[in-house]
Design a protein around this motif. Sequence first.
Motif, PDB file in Angstrom:
ATOM      1  N   ASP A  37      -4.897   8.021  -1.357  1.00 19.10           N
ATOM      2  CA  ASP A  37      -4.760   7.012  -0.308  1.00 19.10           C
ATOM      3  C   ASP A  37      -5.864   5.944  -0.364  1.00 19.10           C
ATOM      4  OD1 ASP A  37      -4.017   5.699   2.024  1.00 19.10           O
ATOM      5  OD2 ASP A  37      -4.850   7.224   3.353  1.00 19.10           O
ATOM      6  N   HIS A  59       0.840  -1.205   0.000  1.00 24.85           N
ATOM      7  CA  HIS A  59       0.000   0.000   0.000  1.00 24.85           C
ATOM      8  C   HIS A  59       0.879   1.260   0.000  1.00 24.85           C
ATOM      9  CE1 HIS A  59      -3.108   2.897   1.032  1.00 24.85           C
ATOM     10  NE2 HIS A  59      -2.424   3.236   2.120  1.00 24.85           N
ATOM     11  N   HIS A 102       3.431   7.769   4.467  1.00 23.89           N
ATOM     12  CA  HIS A 102       2.220   8.297   5.120  1.00 23.89           C
ATOM     13  C   HIS A 102       1.632   7.365   6.180  1.00 23.89           C
ATOM     14  CE1 HIS A 102      -0.080   5.754   2.323  1.00 23.89           C
ATOM     15  NE2 HIS A 102      -1.129   5.967   3.083  1.00 23.89           N
ATOM     16  N   ASP A 103       1.878   6.052   6.049  1.00 23.27           N
ATOM     17  CA  ASP A 103       1.322   5.106   7.031  1.00 23.27           C
ATOM     18  C   ASP A 103       2.423   4.417   7.843  1.00 23.27           C
ATOM     19  OD1 ASP A 103      -1.436   5.438   6.655  1.00 23.27           O
ATOM     20  OD2 ASP A 103      -1.573   3.898   5.100  1.00 23.27           O
TER      21      ASP A 103
HETATM   22 FE   LIG Z   1      -2.867   4.776   3.613  1.00 26.23          FE
END
Ligand SMILES: [Fe+2]
Length: 186
Positions: free
Chosen positions: A111, A22, A54-55
């Motif tokens: 996202d 992801h 981002h994660d």
């Molecule tokens: Fe994400």
Amino acid sequence: MNKESAYLLLNKYITTKSLLNHSQMVAIAMQAYAQKLKKDENSTHNWWLCGLLHDIDWEKYPEQHPNYAIEHIFPEIELPDEVQHAILAHAPSRTGVIAESEMDRYLFACDELSGFIHAVSLMRPTAYDGMKVKSVTKKLKTLNFAANVSRVDINNGVELIGEKLSDHILFLIDVFQDAKQKNLIN
Ligand SMILES: [Fe+2]
Ligand SMILES: [Fe+2]
């Protein structure tokens, strides 16, 4: 931070294959949009970094995501402020930060939809190859399909970037087809 150190950092915090995938998908989507918007090399790299990281704290600190990364991970690597702002703004309900800049808005828009297109690809023997916009929009209306993906966030995202949903989906399908062919994503 160059690409190699960004991957090293990411792999320090994430071991789950799906979350690594992801992260990579969102990085590639952000990079592709930066190129489409004719950003220079340096800012295109920052858009990529923003997607990739981002994660980063999601696996180890889900309750504190993404505030943990802002407080404890990013200060050590001196991630540019605009990248940190976009990462804060991809989770407004957790951070109170609203998407404002172009980078903020594109991260928000890429996202959830990247996650959704990935879920659709898993249902198809040829993954992204031959995937039609229509089959994605149809699945978006099937609320028990990839039920954890927020349709509201997807719609807010396309509004934020001023695109039509179908154009945004088509753009991302093309980007992911190409990335899959190059073995960059699953
Ligand atoms: Fe994400
Ligand atoms: Fe997130």
